[in-house]
Design a protein around this motif. Structure first.
Motif, PDB file in Angstrom:
ATOM      1  N   LEU A  13     -14.610  11.396  -6.458  1.00 47.29           N
ATOM      2  CA  LEU A  13     -13.567  11.720  -5.495  1.00 47.29           C
ATOM      3  C   LEU A  13     -13.312  13.219  -5.446  1.00 47.29           C
ATOM      4  O   LEU A  13     -13.299  13.881  -6.481  1.00 47.29           O
ATOM      5  CB  LEU A  13     -12.264  11.023  -5.868  1.00 47.29           C
ATOM      6  CG  LEU A  13     -12.292   9.506  -5.976  1.00 47.29           C
ATOM      7  CD1 LEU A  13     -10.906   8.999  -6.360  1.00 47.29           C
ATOM      8  CD2 LEU A  13     -12.749   8.866  -4.694  1.00 47.29           C
ATOM      9  N   PRO A  14     -13.057  13.740  -4.250  1.00 47.10           N
ATOM     10  CA  PRO A  14     -12.619  15.131  -4.161  1.00 47.10           C
ATOM     11  C   PRO A  14     -11.199  15.237  -4.727  1.00 47.10           C
ATOM     12  O   PRO A  14     -10.490  14.223  -4.860  1.00 47.10           O
ATOM     13  CB  PRO A  14     -12.672  15.439  -2.667  1.00 47.10           C
ATOM     14  CG  PRO A  14     -12.692  14.131  -1.983  1.00 47.10           C
ATOM     15  CD  PRO A  14     -13.230  13.113  -2.958  1.00 47.10           C
ATOM     16  N   PRO A  15     -10.760  16.440  -5.050  1.00 44.37           N
ATOM     17  CA  PRO A  15      -9.446  16.619  -5.696  1.00 44.37           C
ATOM     18  C   PRO A  15      -8.285  15.934  -4.985  1.00 44.37           C
ATOM     19  O   PRO A  15      -7.455  15.300  -5.632  1.00 44.37           O
ATOM     20  CB  PRO A  15      -9.271  18.139  -5.714  1.00 44.37           C
ATOM     21  CG  PRO A  15     -10.662  18.658  -5.741  1.00 44.37           C
ATOM     22  CD  PRO A  15     -11.474  17.704  -4.906  1.00 44.37           C
ATOM     23  N   ARG A  16      -8.214  16.022  -3.669  1.00 47.80           N
ATOM     24  CA  ARG A  16      -7.082  15.417  -2.951  1.00 47.80           C
ATOM     25  C   ARG A  16      -7.062  13.900  -3.116  1.00 47.80           C
ATOM     26  O   ARG A  16      -6.022  13.299  -3.354  1.00 47.80           O
ATOM     27  CB  ARG A  16      -7.112  15.783  -1.470  1.00 47.80           C
ATOM     28  CG  ARG A  16      -5.905  15.235  -0.714  1.00 47.80           C
ATOM     29  CD  ARG A  16      -5.839  15.763   0.697  1.00 47.80           C
ATOM     30  NE  ARG A  16      -5.745  17.210   0.723  1.00 47.80           N
ATOM     31  CZ  ARG A  16      -4.582  17.882   0.759  1.00 47.80           C
ATOM     32  NH1 ARG A  16      -3.461  17.235   0.786  1.00 47.80           N
ATOM     33  NH2 ARG A  16      -4.575  19.193   0.796  1.00 47.80           N
ATOM     34  N   GLU A  17      -8.216  13.259  -3.000  1.00 44.46           N
ATOM     35  CA  GLU A  17      -8.275  11.803  -3.168  1.00 44.46           C
ATOM     36  C   GLU A  17      -7.948  11.398  -4.601  1.00 44.46           C
ATOM     37  O   GLU A  17      -7.327  10.357  -4.825  1.00 44.46           O
ATOM     38  CB  GLU A  17      -9.654  11.269  -2.776  1.00 44.46           C
ATOM     39  CG  GLU A  17      -9.896  11.260  -1.281  1.00 44.46           C
ATOM     40  CD  GLU A  17     -11.245  10.670  -0.927  1.00 44.46           C
ATOM     41  OE1 GLU A  17     -11.654   9.680  -1.566  1.00 44.46           O
ATOM     42  OE2 GLU A  17     -11.882  11.211  -0.009  1.00 44.46           O
ATOM     43  N   MET A  18      -8.353  12.205  -5.551  1.00 46.36           N
ATOM     44  CA  MET A  18      -8.030  11.936  -6.951  1.00 46.36           C
ATOM     45  C   MET A  18      -6.510  11.974  -7.144  1.00 46.36           C
ATOM     46  O   MET A  18      -5.927  11.074  -7.755  1.00 46.36           O
ATOM     47  CB  MET A  18      -8.701  12.961  -7.850  1.00 46.36           C
ATOM     48  CG  MET A  18      -8.477  12.753  -9.319  1.00 46.36           C
ATOM     49  SD  MET A  18      -9.328  14.078 -10.211  1.00 46.36           S
ATOM     50  CE  MET A  18      -9.099  13.540 -11.874  1.00 46.36           C
ATOM     51  N   GLN A  19      -5.871  12.991  -6.594  1.00 47.72           N
ATOM     52  CA  GLN A  19      -4.416  13.098  -6.687  1.00 47.72           C
ATOM     53  C   GLN A  19      -3.734  11.907  -6.037  1.00 47.72           C
ATOM     54  O   GLN A  19      -2.763  11.370  -6.578  1.00 47.72           O
ATOM     55  CB  GLN A  19      -3.936  14.394  -6.025  1.00 47.72           C
ATOM     56  CG  GLN A  19      -4.329  15.639  -6.769  1.00 47.72           C
ATOM     57  CD  GLN A  19      -4.019  16.911  -5.998  1.00 47.72           C
ATOM     58  OE1 GLN A  19      -3.920  16.892  -4.766  1.00 47.72           O
ATOM     59  NE2 GLN A  19      -3.885  17.999  -6.715  1.00 47.72           N
ATOM     60  N   GLU A  20      -4.237  11.486  -4.894  1.00 45.35           N
ATOM     61  CA  GLU A  20      -3.648  10.347  -4.189  1.00 45.35           C
ATOM     62  C   GLU A  20      -3.795   9.056  -4.992  1.00 45.35           C
ATOM     63  O   GLU A  20      -2.870   8.247  -5.049  1.00 45.35           O
ATOM     64  CB  GLU A  20      -4.279  10.192  -2.810  1.00 45.35           C
ATOM     65  CG  GLU A  20      -3.899  11.301  -1.848  1.00 45.35           C
ATOM     66  CD  GLU A  20      -4.707  11.317  -0.561  1.00 45.35           C
ATOM     67  OE1 GLU A  20      -5.619  10.470  -0.410  1.00 45.35           O
ATOM     68  OE2 GLU A  20      -4.434  12.184   0.291  1.00 45.35           O
ATOM     69  N   ALA A  21      -4.951   8.854  -5.614  1.00 46.24           N
ATOM     70  CA  ALA A  21      -5.176   7.644  -6.418  1.00 46.24           C
ATOM     71  C   ALA A  21      -4.220   7.599  -7.603  1.00 46.24           C
ATOM     72  O   ALA A  21      -3.659   6.549  -7.920  1.00 46.24           O
ATOM     73  CB  ALA A  21      -6.621   7.589  -6.903  1.00 46.24           C
ATOM     74  N   VAL A  22      -4.004   8.737  -8.230  1.00 42.04           N
ATOM     75  CA  VAL A  22      -3.080   8.794  -9.365  1.00 42.04           C
ATOM     76  C   VAL A  22      -1.647   8.608  -8.878  1.00 42.04           C
ATOM     77  O   VAL A  22      -0.880   7.838  -9.463  1.00 42.04           O
ATOM     78  CB  VAL A  22      -3.237  10.120 -10.141  1.00 42.04           C
ATOM     79  CG1 VAL A  22      -2.166  10.262 -11.211  1.00 42.04           C
ATOM     80  CG2 VAL A  22      -4.627  10.201 -10.769  1.00 42.04           C
ATOM     81  N   ALA A  23      -1.278   9.273  -7.788  1.00 45.27           N
ATOM     82  CA  ALA A  23       0.082   9.180  -7.253  1.00 45.27           C
ATOM     83  C   ALA A  23       0.414   7.749  -6.820  1.00 45.27           C
ATOM     84  O   ALA A  23       1.545   7.294  -6.988  1.00 45.27           O
ATOM     85  CB  ALA A  23       0.266  10.137  -6.082  1.00 45.27           C
ATOM     86  N   ALA A  24      -0.577   7.042  -6.296  1.00 46.78           N
ATOM     87  CA  ALA A  24      -0.365   5.660  -5.857  1.00 46.78           C
ATOM     88  C   ALA A  24      -0.354   4.691  -7.042  1.00 46.78           C
ATOM     89  O   ALA A  24      -0.186   3.492  -6.861  1.00 46.78           O
ATOM     90  CB  ALA A  24      -1.452   5.255  -4.873  1.00 46.78           C
TER      91      ALA A  24
END
Length: 104
Positions: free
Chosen positions: A30-41
């Motif tokens: 995952l690119p950084p933004r998608e990684m952040q979104e997966a963790v945030a969700a």
């Protein structure tokens, strides 16, 4: 590297997952933004948790790369660590549970 610095570095890293084994070509991370979104969700454990789990599996080693990648239909952390003898070991951790899948 301090844990806080490592967590910050994780957000900017991309890398690769094992297809079936660590020897497989690294891809599907995952690119950084998608990684952040997966963790945030709350779909995956925090990167710091995955790194700490990897460190417990390979004591005394230095973490050199940590990526969140797709492996089949799952998300997994692929943590590469450098042992004192110069060998690289890859620890695969289930993103959803934080459990170790493999150490190779």
């Amino acid at each position: 590297m301090r844990l806080v610095g490592l967590v910050i570095a994780l957000w900017g890293m991309t890398g690769a997952a094992f297809a079936q084994s660590p020897a497989a070509a690294l891809k599907n991370c995952l690119p950084p933004r998608e990684m952040q979104e997966a963790v945030a969700a709350k779909g995956v454990v925090a990167p710091a948790s995955a790194v700490m789990t990897a460190r417990r599996q390979v004591p005394g080693a230095d973490v050199v790369r940590a990526s969140l990648c797709r492996n089949s239909n799952d998300l997994v952390y692929v943590i590469s660590v450098l042992q004192k003898d110069g060998r690289i070991v890859q620890v695969m951790i289930e993103g959803s549970s934080g459990r170790v899948k493999s150490v190779r």
